[in-house]
Design a protein around this motif. Structure first.
Motif, mmCIF file in Angstrom:
data_model
loop_
_atom_site.group_PDB
_atom_site.id
_atom_site.type_symbol
_atom_site.label_atom_id
_atom_site.label_comp_id
_atom_site.label_asym_id
_atom_site.label_seq_id
_atom_site.Cartn_x
_atom_site.Cartn_y
_atom_site.Cartn_z
ATOM 1 N N GLY A 67 0.678 -1.334 0.183
ATOM 2 C CA GLY A 67 0.086 0.004 0.083
ATOM 3 C C GLY A 67 0.827 1.064 0.076
ATOM 4 O O GLY A 67 0.632 2.140 -0.902
ATOM 5 N N PHE A 68 1.771 1.334 0.781
ATOM 6 C CA PHE A 68 2.604 2.519 1.004
ATOM 7 C C PHE A 68 3.495 2.799 -0.257
ATOM 8 O O PHE A 68 3.646 3.912 -0.605
ATOM 9 C CB PHE A 68 3.668 2.601 2.289
ATOM 10 C CG PHE A 68 2.846 2.992 3.479
ATOM 11 C CD1 PHE A 68 2.203 4.079 3.629
ATOM 12 C CD2 PHE A 68 2.520 2.003 4.370
ATOM 13 C CE1 PHE A 68 1.353 4.516 4.974
ATOM 14 C CE2 PHE A 68 1.840 2.282 5.657
ATOM 15 C CZ PHE A 68 1.437 3.565 5.711
ATOM 16 N N SER A 69 4.139 1.512 -0.710
ATOM 17 C CA SER A 69 4.955 1.744 -2.070
ATOM 18 C C SER A 69 4.239 2.265 -3.177
ATOM 19 O O SER A 69 4.482 2.943 -4.222
ATOM 20 C CB SER A 69 5.479 0.443 -2.400
ATOM 21 O OG SER A 69 4.578 -0.696 -2.566
ATOM 22 N N GLU A 70 2.858 1.859 -3.122
ATOM 23 C CA GLU A 70 1.825 2.228 -4.470
ATOM 24 C C GLU A 70 1.648 3.744 -4.038
ATOM 25 O O GLU A 70 1.351 4.662 -5.083
ATOM 26 C CB GLU A 70 0.659 1.528 -4.375
ATOM 27 C CG GLU A 70 -0.356 1.867 -5.305
ATOM 28 C CD GLU A 70 -1.509 0.912 -5.523
ATOM 29 O OE1 GLU A 70 -2.440 1.205 -6.449
ATOM 30 O OE2 GLU A 70 -1.468 0.074 -4.461
ATOM 31 N N MET A 71 1.508 4.052 -2.921
ATOM 32 C CA MET A 71 1.154 5.527 -2.498
ATOM 33 C C MET A 71 2.390 6.336 -2.949
ATOM 34 O O MET A 71 2.126 7.407 -3.471
ATOM 35 C CB MET A 71 0.736 5.972 -1.071
ATOM 36 C CG MET A 71 -0.587 5.358 -0.601
ATOM 37 S SD MET A 71 -0.735 5.540 1.078
ATOM 38 C CE MET A 71 -0.473 7.188 1.327
ATOM 39 N N MET A 72 3.490 5.940 -2.876
ATOM 40 C CA MET A 72 4.944 6.714 -3.150
ATOM 41 C C MET A 72 4.800 6.874 -4.568
ATOM 42 O O MET A 72 5.305 7.719 -5.112
ATOM 43 C CB MET A 72 5.766 6.102 -2.481
ATOM 44 C CG MET A 72 5.988 5.886 -1.083
ATOM 45 S SD MET A 72 7.403 4.859 -0.477
ATOM 46 C CE MET A 72 9.072 5.837 -1.050
ATOM 47 N N THR A 73 4.572 5.711 -5.347
ATOM 48 C CA THR A 73 4.754 5.727 -6.853
ATOM 49 C C THR A 73 3.647 6.409 -7.386
ATOM 50 O O THR A 73 3.872 7.245 -8.405
ATOM 51 C CB THR A 73 4.494 4.429 -7.605
ATOM 52 O OG1 THR A 73 3.318 3.789 -6.934
ATOM 53 C CG2 THR A 73 5.690 3.341 -6.964
ATOM 54 N N TYR A 114 12.807 2.772 -7.265
ATOM 55 C CA TYR A 114 12.913 1.697 -6.045
ATOM 56 C C TYR A 114 11.288 1.383 -5.505
ATOM 57 O O TYR A 114 11.183 0.585 -5.316
ATOM 58 C CB TYR A 114 13.748 2.677 -5.102
ATOM 59 C CG TYR A 114 15.388 2.507 -5.399
ATOM 60 C CD1 TYR A 114 15.930 1.880 -6.538
ATOM 61 C CD2 TYR A 114 15.979 3.532 -4.878
ATOM 62 C CE1 TYR A 114 17.043 2.073 -7.018
ATOM 63 C CE2 TYR A 114 17.350 3.645 -5.033
ATOM 64 C CZ TYR A 114 17.873 2.873 -6.228
ATOM 65 O OH TYR A 114 19.305 3.041 -6.422
ATOM 66 N N ALA A 115 10.693 2.529 -5.613
ATOM 67 C CA ALA A 115 9.324 2.333 -5.094
ATOM 68 C C ALA A 115 8.576 1.196 -5.555
ATOM 69 O O ALA A 115 7.549 0.461 -5.338
ATOM 70 C CB ALA A 115 8.519 3.643 -4.844
ATOM 71 N N PRO A 165 13.427 10.209 -10.113
ATOM 72 C CA PRO A 165 13.393 8.888 -11.031
ATOM 73 C C PRO A 165 13.758 7.844 -10.204
ATOM 74 O O PRO A 165 13.343 6.769 -10.320
ATOM 75 C CB PRO A 165 14.194 9.327 -12.015
ATOM 76 C CG PRO A 165 13.968 10.949 -12.142
ATOM 77 C CD PRO A 165 13.976 11.411 -10.832
ATOM 78 N N THR A 166 15.008 8.041 -9.718
ATOM 79 C CA THR A 166 15.583 6.897 -8.957
ATOM 80 C C THR A 166 14.877 6.159 -7.812
ATOM 81 O O THR A 166 14.431 5.199 -7.530
ATOM 82 C CB THR A 166 16.938 7.375 -8.510
ATOM 83 O OG1 THR A 166 17.748 7.632 -9.395
ATOM 84 C CG2 THR A 166 17.566 5.970 -7.633
#
Length: 578
Positions: free
Chosen positions: A339-345, A359-360, A354-355
């Motif tokens: 969930g948090f990685s999707e929010m970050m992307t 990573y996210a 971009p980097t």
């Protein structure tokens, strides 16, 4: 053999007796007495003829010749004597006696018929006054007595030889039985009708660790385990009183003179109790012969198998509990990571470089992969533990094809694989668990895409086959070898294993498919050829599994072990019977 020798001896005795009285018979013939010569001639001719028949191995005819000779001699004496009751009838009566010793039922029957004929002829001759031979009464008496004595001698000799044959036979039989009992591996004990030990074989000493005489009286009963004595007494009563054969397994004490402790040692013994049935003792108690066999090793093996099976079930249950616990424990943090990685992307927490965005994305992709692995582990553990409950409802199986294609389309595009479908018209409604069927189709299609060559095609066909729905997934991928094809459905199995394998995955996809298909009473089949692709076919009953909804949570074994296949639960047996 003795009977045949007796026939030859009788012929020789007849020849010898005839030769002794021949001079007297010839003298009688010269002086005008015909009967002694006729009797001697008949006996000598019979002896020579029967001896020749014996040498030609025509034993039945030789026996008949000797019997008929006695009857003929009796007939001549009866006709020569004018009295109704004479020595001739006594000689004739020796014929059936000799026939009973040497011949069969036919010869005995014929001899009695001829005796009756001799008696009738003698009675008629006495009634009408037919004169006998012209001789003195003392000469007739001498001839009759000599003939009777020779006949009696033949009968006595024959009876003695036949009796000797039976004695030899009985002795040989007893010797053979005694040798068998003394050298048989199982212990043999013979009980009287009152339950006393009459005989114990030599092997009983090795079985019980004592001398044979120690088993008499109450010695054998005292060796029975207290808990097994009612079983032995009941079986013995059935054999002793009811005349029935019984097999029982009991524990018996085995003595060991070299044992360090005085604690009694018991061994498992299989006992077969067989009554000695006799027509003369019908309705009475019977003697009993018992065979004792040491089955301690077999009992130990059975106990070891039961213990191993229990340990395997406990290990399987512990593994299922571990998978379920770890799956639930991993799902919560993984949901947060995804969930948090999707929010970050998506930039909700602010713009990323971009980097950092790359990573996210990797974190999000890895998290989803781990969630999928956890989901498969949980599904497998539920199926294996019998906690996967089906919700059977009628639906159109073809309706779930497009949603499943949409879910695997990104994977197919990434691998350059084209998806195709062929659906038969007018397919009937399928009574099954829609969620489970969706998972079956997704796993089969995603597995086919993963092992397909770039630019190839994955085809899905649906058609009716008798009372089942045929679902086939065909790919043009790497295929499988026959030894790998035989293991399709085993958990964590992959045709190419090791750290260098080119295809990722846990090897649970087809295992879950097999488990779900088994819950639906369906069939999973696979055909493959290396380099030519694989065809996986699933047959699902159109009317649903022939079980109730609450009974669908049946343990589905994944391991291909004979023990696991034999030890099915009563729910499986009930499901097959319905």
């Amino acid at each position: 053999m003795l009977r045949r020798k007796t026939l030859a001896n009788n012929s020789r005795l007849t020849i010898a007796a005839s030769a002794l009285v021949t001079p007297l018979a010839v003298y009688g013939l010269v002086t005008g007495t015909v009967l002694p010569f006729a009797l001697t001639a008949l006996a000598l001719t019979s002896g020579l003829t029967t001896l020749a028949l014996h040498q030609r191995r025509r034993y039945e005819q030789a026996a008949a010749g000797q019997v008929y000779t006695l009857l003929g001699l009796g007939l001549l004496l009866t006709l020569a004597d004018g009295r109704a009751s004479d020595m001739g009838m006594a000689v004739a009566l020796l014929g059936p006696v000799l026939a009973s010793l040497l011949g069969g039922s036919t010869l005995r029957r014929h001899s009695w018929m001829m005796v009756v004929a001799v008696i009738i002829l003698g009675t008629i001759a006495a009634a009408i006054g037919v004169p006998g031979a012209l001789m003195a009464s003392n000469t007739l008496a001498f001839a009759a007595a000599a003939t009777f004595l020779v006949g009696v001698g033949l009968v006595i000799h024959t009876a003695n030889r036949i009796n000797t044959a039976y004695e030899v036979y009985d002795k040989s039989q007893m010797t053979a039985y005694r040798h068998l009992i003394e050298h048989v591996q199982d212990a043999v004990i013979r009980f009287s009708s009152n339950g006393e030990v009459l005989l114990a074989s030599r092997s009983s000493e090795a079985l019980f660790g004592c001398r044979r005489y120690e088993l008499t009286g109450s010695g054998l009963g005292a060796r029975l385990h207290v808990a097994d004595r009612p079983t032995f007494l009941t079986a013995f009563a059935d054999a002793n009183q009811g005349g029935e054969t019984r097999n029982i397994e009991v524990r018996m004490r085995q003595d060991d003179a070299h044992a360090a402790s005085s604690i009694p040692q018991f061994v498992w013994v299989e006992i077969r109790l067989t009554p000695v049935l006799d027509a003369e003792t019908a309705g009475m108690r019977h003697e009993v012969v018992a065979l004792f066999r040491d089955i301690t090793a077999r009992k130990d093996n059975e106990a070891a198998i039961i213990e191993a099976h229990r340990a395997a079930e406990e290990a399987l249950s512990a593994k299922s509990r571990f998978l379920a616990t770890m799956g639930h424990e991993l799902r919560t943090p993984l949901n947060a990571i995804v969930g948090f990685s999707e929010m970050m992307t998506t930039g909700i927490g602010g713009e990323l470089s971009p980097t950092h965005s790359e990573y996210a994305g990797l974190i999000h992709q890895s998290g989803k992969h781990l969630l999928e692995v956890v989901r498969m582990l949980l599904d497998m553990s539920r199926i294996e533990a019998g906690k996967f409950e089906l919700q059977n409802e009628p639906f159109q199986f073809c309706d779930i094809l497009e949603p499943c294609f949409a879910m695997v389309d990104p994977m197919a595009r990434e691998r350059d694989v084209r998806l195709m479908s062929t659906i038969e018209d007018n397919l009937p409604l399928l009574h099954a668990d829609e969620r489970a069927c969706r998972q079956i189709l997704l796993n089969l299609v995603s597995n086919a895409i993963k092992f397909s060559y770039p630019g190839s095609t994955v085809s899905v066909t649906m058609r009716r086959q008798g009372q089942s729905l045929n679902l086939s997934v065909i790919d043009q991928g790497v295929g499988m070898a026959p030894e790998s094809l035989a293991r399709v459905g085993e958990p964590f199995f992959q045709a190419q294993s090791g750290l260098s394998r080119p295809y990722e995955g846990t090897g649970l996809g087809l295992s879950i498919v097999k488990g779900l298909v088994d819950l639906h009473d369906g069939t999973l089949r696979a055909m493959s050829e290396i380099g030519a692709g694989t065809t996986v076919t699933v047959l699902l009953p159109i009317n649903g599994p022939a079980i109730k909804t609450e009974e669908t949570a049946t343990i589905t074994p994944f391991r291909r072990e004979p023990i696991a296949e034999r030890n099915t639960s009563w729910l499986d047996e009930k499901r097959k019977a319905q």
